[in-house]
Design an enzyme around this catalytic site. Structure first.
Site, PDB file in Angstrom:
ATOM      1  CD  GLU A 120      43.742  37.529  36.916  1.00 24.53           C
ATOM      2  OE1 GLU A 120      44.217  37.769  35.793  1.00 24.53           O
ATOM      3  OE2 GLU A 120      43.104  36.495  37.178  1.00 24.53           O
TER       4      GLU A 120
ATOM      5  CD  GLU B  36      44.599  33.145  29.220  1.00 26.19           C
ATOM      6  OE1 GLU B  36      44.054  34.241  29.452  1.00 26.19           O
ATOM      7  OE2 GLU B  36      45.029  32.389  30.115  1.00 26.19           O
TER       8      GLU B  36
ATOM      9  CG  ASP C 179      40.066  36.518  33.112  1.00 29.04           C
ATOM     10  OD1 ASP C 179      39.876  35.719  34.035  1.00 29.04           O
ATOM     11  OD2 ASP C 179      41.199  36.805  32.696  1.00 29.04           O
TER      12      ASP C 179
ATOM     13  CE  LYS D  91      38.842  32.144  34.207  1.00 30.42           C
ATOM     14  NZ  LYS D  91      39.799  33.266  34.008  1.00 30.42           N
TER      15      LYS D  91
END
Length: 855
Positions: free
Chosen positions: A412, A305, A384, A379
């Protein structure tokens, strides 16, 4: 007329108001009927803590026992640090806490098998012995004992407990300016204005909470790190944070910016194999350890990212990780290297492109190339932190590399703490998944414990993002996720419901009614959220291009981020098969790959993750078509969310208290009621947006005729308007009929009026859909025949912590409901909006709802 607004009046529950600061460590007095069972622990017992150094976790354990027993039982016990037990007290009852070494305990009760941080708790009659393998373990044992007492459990126990894995860390995403990425509970408790805050009281309080759930490490700053954290002044500040947290056994670590030697150090390069870069990191690391001798180590996000990393210089990710590993190795430190490495500029027209492939593609060939103090942090799913993902296949590809799982306590994509979502069942589904590596049992949790591949350094990392909000996460209910994370990291075989019940008793009340209510709504919350957001494995259909909060299914496709659903007018879902798709299914060991390769053997809940199928494809489980299941699930999930609100509101008794004679204080009761009210309304926004989007895309009708059918709504743009004008909403599916009204440019006040001549006389609920945008606090009032009905302010940004939108969209859409309104046919309903700043008092609709109808 009975009415209800956002601004709830305080209820008189007969108990002291609480703000959530103590979390589950309230040490509330036990009811008299339970306290009488404490006779086995004499009120004149003596606490003996085998360390008199005030910064020692054993000393802290003694003080914690003293405070806890005072709060729970009303006992004022003396505290001694005398190693000579016979001389330390004349009391026949002793509560002893210390380390095995300090007590010189002879080997018995399998205590010799304790791992680092483990403890032995023995309660027999008036004698309580708490011994840790180390000082941290002794503190954990003290908290375990206090947890029992706080729940009214005075039974004898002989408990030997060791952690499943040595690494049990939390990751905070705090920025040096005091903001927090993906933080929904206020500003940072660690940083402000580019430096460490002066007052670290909250840091110590947080360390106490972490220690009580057996967390032994914390990464203080954002993985998108700022290099100036490594200035001399800020390293001094980090030392002060470490001093504040050390008494609780919580070691501090930091995230690094890979390019720091260049951006901060002035070097011409940040090449991990360049000698000047190696020397720079070696020196900086030594400076950190001079200030923090027990510094935990580094967390690194590289080449992801837009972050810098070793790939910039054609070095491997292992080269990058090992650079830091060599720097911390002489000091005993650890490097957590994130596997969240992927290309966020994928070509959506490439049928073979798949972000989910990235972790294995980048890391599998590096197995065995990392130094022994490197842990690859993975993760839990391949994308995500979505509401449903299969476990990352990378766990199966690193038999010679230390691994940790990354879980997100901070919600999130999952409602950002404005929606109740108890996450432990989601995590448990991942931890219990059997990857069948080499055809052998290979539960993810056995890989994380190190047992499956014989690794000694492994564990758990949880993204938390606490803030200055008194209740830490901006939501009392969200704290159950932090509690569960710590306990699952210690022992991943634990039952999520059992953990939830323990948390509820410690946090709210021992009342059976409260326990039943919190348990039922929390255990239903993850399935409900999945149902009204994105199900069948197509991810949470939130807006991935903006705030990650409200619905916007169109945002997932046709961009480079790779969180695609591949939805068109006929088909939906990613084809991740080996035979025809991206090949992702083949990244799993053969037994699992074969299961995911075919729709007939793929679990329904992951169907659209692995397969591109027609909307008319029928599911294995209920036989419904994909599109009908999608409709039904979204309506069912939203209906469940209405039940959360009703169940919590039912705790209020006829006297204005909570069930169980004042079982919950008014402040926290009202806080939770407010948030569940908001969630009930926003779940309807989700329901209508997602069901409407796929109805418009597929043109396949809902068998039950619900989608787009709102017979009780009066569209705001169809009312008689004064000072208001109609505007389109984007995405259109997030507004009723795709349109809203706002106060006209240059104006301040607007009126929307409707004559209720089509409504039979009776008692109704009035729901008013509006948008609460960031940039102002508009005032609203609703009237029946000019008699006030309800008044409210568009101030959710002051009352909720999620990321707010400046637009009319699925993030800002919400509603207020007035219960039990008496209406006569022909009454005049008027809504007045007063604009403020950028908030132009936007309205969407008014719904006149018969009793029991949600809309």
């Amino acid at each position: 007329m009975l009415w209800y607004t956002w601004g709830l009046l305080a209820l008189s529950f007969g108990v002291v108001a609480e703000n959530g600061l103590n979390g589950w460590l309230r040490y509330a007095p036990l009811p008299d009927e339970l306290r009488q069972h404490a006779s086995s622990l004499p009120s004149r017992a003596v606490i003996v803590a085998l360390n008199e150094t005030e910064t020692s976790p054993v000393y802290v354990a003694g003080k914690e026992l003293q405070a806890g027993l005072k709060g729970v039982l009303g006992y004022t016990l003396s505290l001694s640090h005398n190693l000579n037990l016979s001389a330390s007290t004349n009391s026949s009852a002793i509560i002893l806490v210390g380390t095995l070494a300090a007590y010189n305990l002879s080997v018995k009760h399998n205590v010799s098998t304790l791992a680092a941080d483990g403890f032995w708790l023995n309660v027999k009659g008036g004698q309580v012995t708490i011994l840790g393998q180390n000082e941290r373990g002794a503190l954990y044992g003290a908290f375990e004992y206090l947890s029992m007492i706080a729940q009214g459990d005075f039974s004898d126990v002989d408990l030997v407990s060791s952690p499943s894995a040595p690494i049990r860390w939390v990751n905070e995403w705090d920025n040096l300016d005091g903001t927090i990425e993906r933080g929904y509970a206020g500003a940072s408790i660690f940083f402000r204005n580019g430096a460490v805050v002066e007052d670290l009281t909250r840091a110590a309080q947080y360390a106490r909470l972490l220690a009580s759930i057996r967390i032994n490490g914390i990464v203080l700053n954002n993985v998108n790190a700022n290099a100036t954290l490594l200035t001399a002044e800020n390293m001094d500040g980090l030392g002060r944070i470490a001093d504040a947290m050390r008494p609780y056994g919580v070691q501090v670590g930091i995230s690094l910016n890979f390019a720091s030697p260049q951006t901060l150090g002035g070097l011409a390069t940040f090449d991990p194999l360049d000698p000047s870069v190696v020397g720079w990191w070696t020196d900086k690391t030594a400076q950190l350890y001079q200030r923090i001798p027990d510094f935990a180590g580094y967390l690194v996000k590289a080449n992801s990212e837009g972050q810098p990393g070793p790939l910039t210089y054609n070095r491997t990710l292992a080269d990058g990780a090992n650079l830091f590993a060599r720097a911390v190795l002489p000091h005993g430190g650890v490097v957590m290297f994130r596997a969240f490495v992927y290309n966020n500029h994928l070509d959506p027209s490439d049928w073979k492109a798949d972000r989910a492939n990235a972790a294995v593609d980048f890391f599998q060939h590096l197995d065995g190339h990392f130094l022994d103090n490197v842990v690859v942090q993975i993760k839990y799913g391949p994308i995500d932190f979505q509401v449903r993902e299969p476990p990352s296949p990378l766990f199966a590809h690193l038999p010679h590399t230390n691994a940790a799982i990354e879980l997100q306590i901070s919600q999130e994509y999952l409602g950002q703490q404005s929606h109740l979502v108890y996450l432990a069942p989601l995590w448990k589904s991942i931890l219990d998944f059997d990857l069948c590596v080499d055809g052998q049992p290979s539960l993810v949790r056995s890989i994380l414990s190190g047992a499956r591949f014989g690794r000694k350094l492994s564990g758990y990392a949880g993204v938390v993002n606490v803030g200055t909000n008194p209740n830490w996460l901006g939501s009392h209910m969200a704290m159950s996720n932090l509690f569960a994370f710590g306990h699952l990291a210690w022992d991943p075989t634990q039952n999520p419901q059992t953990l939830l019940e323990t948390w509820t008793r410690l946090t709210f009340s021992l009342s059976p009614t409260v326990l039943s209510t919190v348990t039922s709504i929390s255990m239903a919350s993850w399935p409900a959220y999945e149902n009204y957001t994105g199900n069948l494995g197509m991810q949470t259909l939130t807006d991935i291009l903006y705030t990650h909060f409200g619905p916007n299914p169109a945002s997932h496709d046709n961009n480079g981020w790779g969180q695609w659903t591949r939805a068109d007018s006929t088909f939906i879902g990613m084809d991740r098969t080996v035979s025809n798709g991206t090949g992702f299914a083949g990244q799993y060991p053969p037994d699992i790959a074969a299961q995911f390769e075919a729709p007939a053997t793929t679990p329904d809940e992951l169907l659209l993750w692995f397969h591109h199928v027609p909307y008319t494809h029928r599911l294995r489980g209920d036989g419904k078509t994909v599109i009908q299941h999608l409709y039904d699930a979204h309506y069912a999930g939203a209906q469940t969310a209405q039940g959360f609100l009703a169940a919590w509101a039912a705790l209020r008794d006829d006297d204005g208290g909570a069930a169980g004679a004042g079982a919950i204080d008014a402040e926290r009761f009202d806080d939770v009621l407010f948030q569940l009210t908001y969630q009930a309304g926003h779940a309807l926004v989700w329901r209508d947006a997602i069901a409407g989007f796929y109805h418009n895309l597929s043109w396949i009708a809902d068998e039950h005729g619900r989608v787009g059918y709102h017979p009780h709504r009066i569209e705001a743009e169809n009312m008689v308007l004064r000072g208001y004008v109609a505007v389109g909403v984007t995405p259109a599916v997030t507004a009723s009929n795709g349109t809203a009204i706002v106060v006209a440019d240059g104006g301040v006040r607007g009126e929307a009026v409707a004559v209720l001549d089509g409504v039979a006389s009776g008692v109704y609920d009035i729901a008013i859909g509006y948008f609460d945008v960031f940039g102002g606090r508009a005032h609203y009032g609703a009237f029946i025949n000019d008699e006030p009905l309800v008044e409210w302010i568009g101030d959710l940004e002051d009352r909720l912590g999620h990321v707010f939108s400046t637009k009319l969209d699925g993030h800002s859409a919400t509603r207020v409901t007035v219960k039990g309104v008496g209406i006569e046919r022909g009454d005049v309903l008027k809504v007045i909006g007063i604009a403020d700043g950028g908030e132009r008092a936007p309205l969407d609709y008014v719904a006149v709802l018969p009793a029991g109808v949600v809309d």
